[in-house]
Design a protein around this motif. Structure first.
Motif, PDB file in Angstrom:
ATOM      1  N   LYS A   1      17.362  15.742 103.900  1.00 13.83           N
ATOM      2  CA  LYS A   1      16.024  16.188 104.313  1.00 13.83           C
ATOM      3  C   LYS A   1      15.609  15.348 105.510  1.00 13.83           C
ATOM      4  CE  LYS A   1      11.380  16.965 102.581  1.00 13.83           C
ATOM      5  NZ  LYS A   1      10.538  15.770 102.621  1.00 13.83           N
TER       6      LYS A   1
ATOM      7  N   HIS B   1      11.180  19.145 107.329  1.00 13.57           N
ATOM      8  CA  HIS B   1       9.711  19.133 107.312  1.00 13.57           C
ATOM      9  C   HIS B   1       9.264  19.274 108.761  1.00 13.57           C
ATOM     10  CE1 HIS B   1       5.828  16.635 106.258  1.00 13.57           C
ATOM     11  NE2 HIS B   1       5.562  17.784 106.841  1.00 13.57           N
TER      12      HIS B   1
ATOM     13  N   TYR C   1       1.301  12.971 108.277  1.00 11.34           N
ATOM     14  CA  TYR C   1       0.831  14.253 107.726  1.00 11.34           C
ATOM     15  C   TYR C   1      -0.224  14.882 108.637  1.00 11.34           C
ATOM     16  CZ  TYR C   1       3.207  14.281 103.211  1.00 11.34           C
ATOM     17  OH  TYR C   1       4.150  14.356 102.221  1.00 11.34           O
TER      18      TYR C   1
ATOM     19  N   ASN D   1      10.182  23.377 105.344  1.00 12.57           N
ATOM     20  CA  ASN D   1       9.175  22.659 104.547  1.00 12.57           C
ATOM     21  C   ASN D   1       8.005  22.257 105.449  1.00 12.57           C
ATOM     22  OD1 ASN D   1       8.706  19.319 103.786  1.00 12.57           O
ATOM     23  ND2 ASN D   1       8.149  20.854 102.271  1.00 12.57           N
ATOM     24  N   GLY D   2       6.825  22.196 104.813  1.00 11.37           N
ATOM     25  CA  GLY D   2       5.628  21.713 105.507  1.00 11.37           C
ATOM     26  C   GLY D   2       4.536  22.754 105.562  1.00 11.37           C
TER      27      GLY D   2
ATOM     28  N   ILE E   1       3.406  24.920 103.548  1.00 12.07           N
ATOM     29  CA  ILE E   1       3.554  26.258 102.944  1.00 12.07           C
ATOM     30  C   ILE E   1       2.718  26.244 101.660  1.00 12.07           C
ATOM     31  CG2 ILE E   1       5.154  27.980 102.012  1.00 12.07           C
ATOM     32  CD1 ILE E   1       7.334  26.613 103.796  1.00 12.07           C
TER      33      ILE E   1
ATOM     34  N   MET F   1      10.782  25.003 100.880  1.00 13.66           N
ATOM     35  CA  MET F   1      10.471  23.931  99.936  1.00 13.66           C
ATOM     36  C   MET F   1       8.964  23.697  99.968  1.00 13.66           C
ATOM     37  SD  MET F   1      11.670  19.934 100.018  1.00 13.66           S
ATOM     38  CE  MET F   1      13.342  20.174  99.452  1.00 13.66           C
TER      39      MET F   1
ATOM     40  N   GLY G   1       5.745  21.281  98.681  1.00 16.53           N
ATOM     41  CA  GLY G   1       5.368  19.990  98.127  1.00 16.53           C
ATOM     42  C   GLY G   1       3.970  20.007  97.554  1.00 16.53           C
ATOM     43  N   ARG G   2       3.003  19.697  98.409  1.00 17.53           N
ATOM     44  CA  ARG G   2       1.641  19.467  97.912  1.00 17.53           C
ATOM     45  C   ARG G   2       1.016  20.673  97.230  1.00 17.53           C
ATOM     46  NH1 ARG G   2      -0.394  17.422 103.493  1.00 17.53           N
ATOM     47  NH2 ARG G   2       1.177  18.968 104.035  1.00 17.53           N
TER      48      ARG G   2
HETATM   49  C1  LIG Z   1       3.821  13.854  95.409  1.00 15.80           C
HETATM   50  C2  LIG Z   1       4.772  13.925  96.575  1.00 15.80           C
HETATM   51  C3  LIG Z   1       5.956  13.209  96.546  1.00 15.80           C
HETATM   52  C4  LIG Z   1       6.858  13.262  97.624  1.00 15.80           C
HETATM   53  N1  LIG Z   1       8.026  12.555  97.551  1.00 15.80           N
HETATM   54  C5  LIG Z   1       8.925  12.666  98.570  1.00 15.80           C
HETATM   55  C6  LIG Z   1      10.188  12.005  98.515  1.00 15.80           C
HETATM   56  O1  LIG Z   1      10.493  11.289  97.563  1.00 15.80           O
HETATM   57  N2  LIG Z   1      11.043  12.167  99.552  1.00 15.80           N
HETATM   58  C7  LIG Z   1      10.748  12.963 100.637  1.00 15.80           C
HETATM   59  O2  LIG Z   1      11.569  13.103 101.558  1.00 15.80           O
HETATM   60  N3  LIG Z   1       9.549  13.576 100.725  1.00 15.80           N
HETATM   61  C8  LIG Z   1       8.657  13.467  99.726  1.00 15.80           C
HETATM   62  N4  LIG Z   1       7.450  14.107  99.813  1.00 15.80           N
HETATM   63  C9  LIG Z   1       7.162  14.884 101.005  1.00 15.80           C
HETATM   64  C10 LIG Z   1       7.433  16.344 100.708  1.00 15.80           C
HETATM   65  O3  LIG Z   1       8.746  16.553 100.252  1.00 15.80           O
HETATM   66  C11 LIG Z   1       7.186  17.222 101.930  1.00 15.80           C
HETATM   67  O4  LIG Z   1       8.140  16.972 102.930  1.00 15.80           O
HETATM   68  C12 LIG Z   1       5.816  17.062 102.526  1.00 15.80           C
HETATM   69  O5  LIG Z   1       4.811  16.866 101.532  1.00 15.80           O
HETATM   70  C13 LIG Z   1       5.453  18.296 103.362  1.00 15.80           C
HETATM   71  O6  LIG Z   1       5.495  19.459 102.585  1.00 15.80           O
HETATM   72  P1  LIG Z   1       4.155  20.099 101.975  1.00 15.80           P
HETATM   73  O7  LIG Z   1       3.244  20.401 103.133  1.00 15.80           O
HETATM   74  O8  LIG Z   1       4.639  21.341 101.251  1.00 15.80           O
HETATM   75  O9  LIG Z   1       3.541  19.085 101.047  1.00 15.80           O
HETATM   76  C14 LIG Z   1       6.552  14.060  98.764  1.00 15.80           C
HETATM   77  C15 LIG Z   1       5.346  14.767  98.783  1.00 15.80           C
HETATM   78  C16 LIG Z   1       4.463  14.719  97.716  1.00 15.80           C
HETATM   79  C17 LIG Z   1       3.171  15.506  97.783  1.00 15.80           C
END
Ligand SMILES: Cc1cc2nc3c(=O)[nH]c(=O)nc-3n(C[C@H](O)[C@H](O)[C@H](O)COP(=O)(O)O)c2cc1C
Length: 209
Positions: free
Chosen positions: A27, A57, A65, A88-89, A91, A110, A112-113
């Protein structure tokens, strides 16, 4: 890794791939900063190193962020390598998922939040991609089962002490939007005992019903 030459990236990734018998995925972000986007280059090195799939991302490291994720770089990577690419990012809805898939041509997305707040988003996205319609908002009963199931999983995976702490952020995002949720969260946030946290959450949902 911004100052390393590509040979070093290759050596690191190949060493990891060679060291294990399972598929290795990677990633990355789109680059170091907006002036130094290197996702295509890293993706090509990853592919040559035997990486099996790559998640990107759509922000740079220095963006952290801030701002909005962009999918142009992800699209560019997808066009230039042959391993599966996962976007990712930002979505956060089925419509956005469809847009990102169509715009970038990626193999998967993918989340995340948005999933921390609404774990049922995956079902809605799958349904939307298949039918063009949304699933109904999950019932309180279903939300309650999801939250309580998650608490149990957190305790068993992280142990009760760490699991109870980890649960707080999930409770914040999943419970806060519900009536009385904000007040409840202020109380539950101070609880350090897993059993007590679980029982209070159970009671909160029962009172909501
Ligand atoms: C609770 C949480 C834990 C995360 N842990 C990791 C991690 O261990 N490794 C990583 O590369 N990104 C981690 N991320 C980042 C996400 O994988 C993702 O790249 C980032 O949040 C953007 O995606 P989103 O907009 O869908 O949240 C984490 C995000 C969140 C919210």
């Amino acid at each position: 890794m911004c100052c390393l030459d590509s040979g070093v990236h290759y050596k690191i990734l190949s060493a990891v791939v060679d060291a294990v018998s399972i598929p290795v995925t990677l990633k990355i972000r789109t680059g170091w900063d907006k002036e130094n986007k290197n996702a295509v280059k890293i993706a090509q090195i990853a592919e040559q190193s035997g990486i099996q799939a790559l998640t990107i991302h759509g922000r740079t490291r220095s963006c952290a962020y801030s701002g909005e994720a962009e999918y142009e770089t992800i699209r560019s990577v997808k066009q230039q390598v042959n391993i599966p690419i996962i976007a990712n990012g930002d979505i956060n809805s089925a419509e956005k998922a469809l847009y990102v898939i169509q715009y970038s041509g990626v193999d998967a997305i993918m989340i995340g939040r948005a999933a921390v707040q609404a774990p049922w988003i995956f079902a809605d996205i799958n349904y939307f991609l298949a039918t063009g319609n949304h699933l109904p908002e999950p019932s309180l009963q279903r939300k309650s089962e999801t939250v309580l199931g998650l608490l149990k999983d957190l305790y068993s995976f992280y142990g009760e002490t760490h699991g109870t702490r980890m649960a707080r952020k999930h409770l914040l995002s999943m419970v806060k939007p519900l009536p009385g949720g904000e007040q409840f969260w202020k109380k539950i946030n101070k609880i350090t005992n897993a059993q007590q946290q679980y029982t209070m959450t159970y009671d909160f949902f029962n009172a909501c019903n």
